[in-house]
Design a protein around this motif. Sequence first.
Motif, PDB file in Angstrom:
ATOM      1  N   THR A   2       0.849  -1.179   0.000  1.00  0.00           N
ATOM      2  CA  THR A   2       0.000   0.000   0.000  1.00  0.00           C
ATOM      3  C   THR A   2       0.881   1.224   0.000  1.00  0.00           C
ATOM      4  OG1 THR A   2      -0.108   0.056   2.400  1.00  0.00           O
ATOM      5  CG2 THR A   2      -1.847  -1.167   1.266  1.00  0.00           C
ATOM      6  N   GLU A   3       0.348   2.305  -0.513  1.00  0.00           N
ATOM      7  CA  GLU A   3       1.104   3.547  -0.546  1.00  0.00           C
ATOM      8  C   GLU A   3       0.262   4.641   0.057  1.00  0.00           C
ATOM      9  OE1 GLU A   3       3.373   6.549  -3.613  1.00  0.00           O
ATOM     10  OE2 GLU A   3       2.891   4.551  -4.283  1.00  0.00           O
ATOM     11  N   PHE A   4       0.892   5.431   0.930  1.00  0.00           N
ATOM     12  CA  PHE A   4       0.239   6.614   1.471  1.00  0.00           C
ATOM     13  C   PHE A   4       0.514   7.742   0.505  1.00  0.00           C
ATOM     14  CE2 PHE A   4       0.884  10.686   3.611  1.00  0.00           C
ATOM     15  CZ  PHE A   4      -0.413  10.921   4.003  1.00  0.00           C
ATOM     16  N   GLU A   5      -0.526   8.304  -0.039  1.00  0.00           N
ATOM     17  CA  GLU A   5      -0.412   9.418  -0.976  1.00  0.00           C
ATOM     18  C   GLU A   5      -0.936  10.672  -0.308  1.00  0.00           C
ATOM     19  OE1 GLU A   5       0.629   9.975  -4.141  1.00  0.00           O
ATOM     20  OE2 GLU A   5       1.437   7.973  -4.241  1.00  0.00           O
ATOM     21  N   PRO A   6      -0.122  11.721  -0.233  1.00  0.00           N
ATOM     22  CA  PRO A   6      -0.662  12.997   0.234  1.00  0.00           C
ATOM     23  C   PRO A   6      -1.773  13.440  -0.726  1.00  0.00           C
ATOM     24  CG  PRO A   6       1.741  13.048   0.121  1.00  0.00           C
ATOM     25  CD  PRO A   6       1.288  11.783  -0.545  1.00  0.00           C
ATOM     26  N   ALA A   7      -2.626  14.312  -0.285  1.00  0.00           N
ATOM     27  CA  ALA A   7      -3.692  14.816  -1.146  1.00  0.00           C
ATOM     28  C   ALA A   7      -3.086  15.301  -2.459  1.00  0.00           C
ATOM     29  CB  ALA A   7      -4.434  15.949  -0.444  1.00  0.00           C
ATOM     30  N   ARG A  17       5.346  14.145   3.285  1.00  0.00           N
ATOM     31  CA  ARG A  17       5.758  12.745   3.423  1.00  0.00           C
ATOM     32  C   ARG A  17       4.989  11.863   2.459  1.00  0.00           C
ATOM     33  NH1 ARG A  17       7.520  10.796   9.214  1.00  0.00           N
ATOM     34  NH2 ARG A  17       8.397  12.731   9.991  1.00  0.00           N
ATOM     35  N   PHE A  18       5.643  10.787   2.061  1.00  0.00           N
ATOM     36  CA  PHE A  18       4.978   9.754   1.274  1.00  0.00           C
ATOM     37  C   PHE A  18       5.610   8.425   1.646  1.00  0.00           C
ATOM     38  CE2 PHE A  18       8.347  11.670  -1.141  1.00  0.00           C
ATOM     39  CZ  PHE A  18       9.009  10.632  -1.779  1.00  0.00           C
ATOM     40  N   SER A  19       4.789   7.371   1.595  1.00  0.00           N
ATOM     41  CA  SER A  19       5.265   6.070   2.083  1.00  0.00           C
ATOM     42  C   SER A  19       4.474   4.933   1.458  1.00  0.00           C
ATOM     43  CB  SER A  19       5.120   6.009   3.600  1.00  0.00           C
ATOM     44  OG  SER A  19       3.750   6.100   3.972  1.00  0.00           O
ATOM     45  N   ARG A  20       4.961   3.748   1.697  1.00  0.00           N
ATOM     46  CA  ARG A  20       4.238   2.527   1.354  1.00  0.00           C
ATOM     47  C   ARG A  20       4.776   1.414   2.226  1.00  0.00           C
ATOM     48  NH1 ARG A  20       6.108  -1.365  -2.526  1.00  0.00           N
ATOM     49  NH2 ARG A  20       8.233  -0.965  -3.154  1.00  0.00           N
ATOM     50  N   VAL A 107      10.267  15.159   3.114  1.00  0.00           N
ATOM     51  CA  VAL A 107      10.953  16.265   2.438  1.00  0.00           C
ATOM     52  C   VAL A 107      11.546  17.201   3.489  1.00  0.00           C
ATOM     53  CG1 VAL A 107      10.642  18.300   0.964  1.00  0.00           C
ATOM     54  CG2 VAL A 107       9.554  16.120   0.350  1.00  0.00           C
ATOM     55  N   LEU A 108      12.851  17.439   3.363  1.00  0.00           N
ATOM     56  CA  LEU A 108      13.556  18.346   4.270  1.00  0.00           C
ATOM     57  C   LEU A 108      13.591  19.767   3.723  1.00  0.00           C
ATOM     58  CD1 LEU A 108      16.614  16.067   5.135  1.00  0.00           C
ATOM     59  CD2 LEU A 108      14.530  16.412   6.486  1.00  0.00           C
ATOM     60  N   SER A 109      13.813  19.879   2.406  1.00  0.00           N
ATOM     61  CA  SER A 109      13.867  21.205   1.792  1.00  0.00           C
ATOM     62  C   SER A 109      13.535  21.093   0.316  1.00  0.00           C
ATOM     63  CB  SER A 109      15.251  21.846   1.978  1.00  0.00           C
ATOM     64  OG  SER A 109      16.230  21.131   1.250  1.00  0.00           O
ATOM     65  N   ILE A 110      13.122  22.213  -0.242  1.00  0.00           N
ATOM     66  CA  ILE A 110      12.853  22.308  -1.680  1.00  0.00           C
ATOM     67  C   ILE A 110      13.336  23.677  -2.137  1.00  0.00           C
ATOM     68  CG2 ILE A 110      10.465  22.999  -1.261  1.00  0.00           C
ATOM     69  CD1 ILE A 110       9.804  21.539  -3.973  1.00  0.00           C
ATOM     70  N   ALA A 111      14.081  23.675  -3.231  1.00  0.00           N
ATOM     71  CA  ALA A 111      14.635  24.929  -3.733  1.00  0.00           C
ATOM     72  C   ALA A 111      14.412  25.010  -5.239  1.00  0.00           C
ATOM     73  CB  ALA A 111      16.129  25.006  -3.422  1.00  0.00           C
ATOM     74  N   ALA A 112      13.859  26.135  -5.681  1.00  0.00           N
ATOM     75  CA  ALA A 112      13.646  26.354  -7.115  1.00  0.00           C
ATOM     76  C   ALA A 112      14.989  26.560  -7.797  1.00  0.00           C
ATOM     77  CB  ALA A 112      12.754  27.572  -7.328  1.00  0.00           C
ATOM     78  N   ARG A 113      15.107  26.009  -8.998  1.00  0.00           N
ATOM     79  CA  ARG A 113      16.309  26.198  -9.819  1.00  0.00           C
ATOM     80  C   ARG A 113      16.066  27.311 -10.825  1.00  0.00           C
ATOM     81  NH1 ARG A 113      18.803  21.126 -12.579  1.00  0.00           N
ATOM     82  NH2 ARG A 113      18.906  22.837 -13.994  1.00  0.00           N
ATOM     83  N   PRO A 114      17.065  28.163 -11.066  1.00  0.00           N
ATOM     84  CA  PRO A 114      16.889  29.249 -12.051  1.00  0.00           C
ATOM     85  C   PRO A 114      16.542  28.720 -13.445  1.00  0.00           C
ATOM     86  CG  PRO A 114      18.923  29.560 -10.799  1.00  0.00           C
ATOM     87  CD  PRO A 114      18.362  28.225 -10.412  1.00  0.00           C
ATOM     88  N   ARG A 115      17.055  27.542 -13.795  1.00  0.00           N
ATOM     89  CA  ARG A 115      16.788  26.972 -15.127  1.00  0.00           C
ATOM     90  C   ARG A 115      15.512  26.137 -15.149  1.00  0.00           C
ATOM     91  NH1 ARG A 115      22.152  23.899 -16.309  1.00  0.00           N
ATOM     92  NH2 ARG A 115      21.948  23.599 -14.089  1.00  0.00           N
TER      93      ARG A 115
END
Length: 147
Positions: A2-7, A17-20, A107-115
């Motif tokens: 089974t997989e836990f899917e965030p909305a 978070r996401f898991s199975r 997820v610890l961090s998310i950073a947008a890339r200029p490209r």
Amino acid sequence: MTEFEPAAAAPIVPGYRFSRTHAFDEEQVRRFALAAGDDNPLHHDAEFARGTRFGGLIASGTHTTSLLMGLTASHFAKKGNVLGINFSVDLLRPVRASETVLIEWNVLSIAARPRGGSIIEMQGWVKSADDRTSVLAHGTVLLNEYN
């Protein structure tokens, strides 16, 4: 499995978070180890493995880490084009060939890339039914989300 899917609309932010779950069995453990070129008898010779401190077959580290990495690919591929950049793992405890485990990423961090796209840094783990961590991982992926 089974997989836990965030909305579906849940934004990817720190704490996402996401898991199975995954159920191992002896035949699966044998086949995976041999397909990966790992002929360690701890993964395919039940008689040998019973005589060790593990008392039976254990999954290879390649098997458990592949499941962790595979979860990132399958989860993020639903959101966009994903590319693994870096993964590191610590194998803390054996995973027995009869265990059902939780495979999870945070997820610890998310950073947008200029490209374009985003760099997502995560911590992951494989945990046994008694909530003990068997595998601890750190991963970084590049995600270009679908519009």
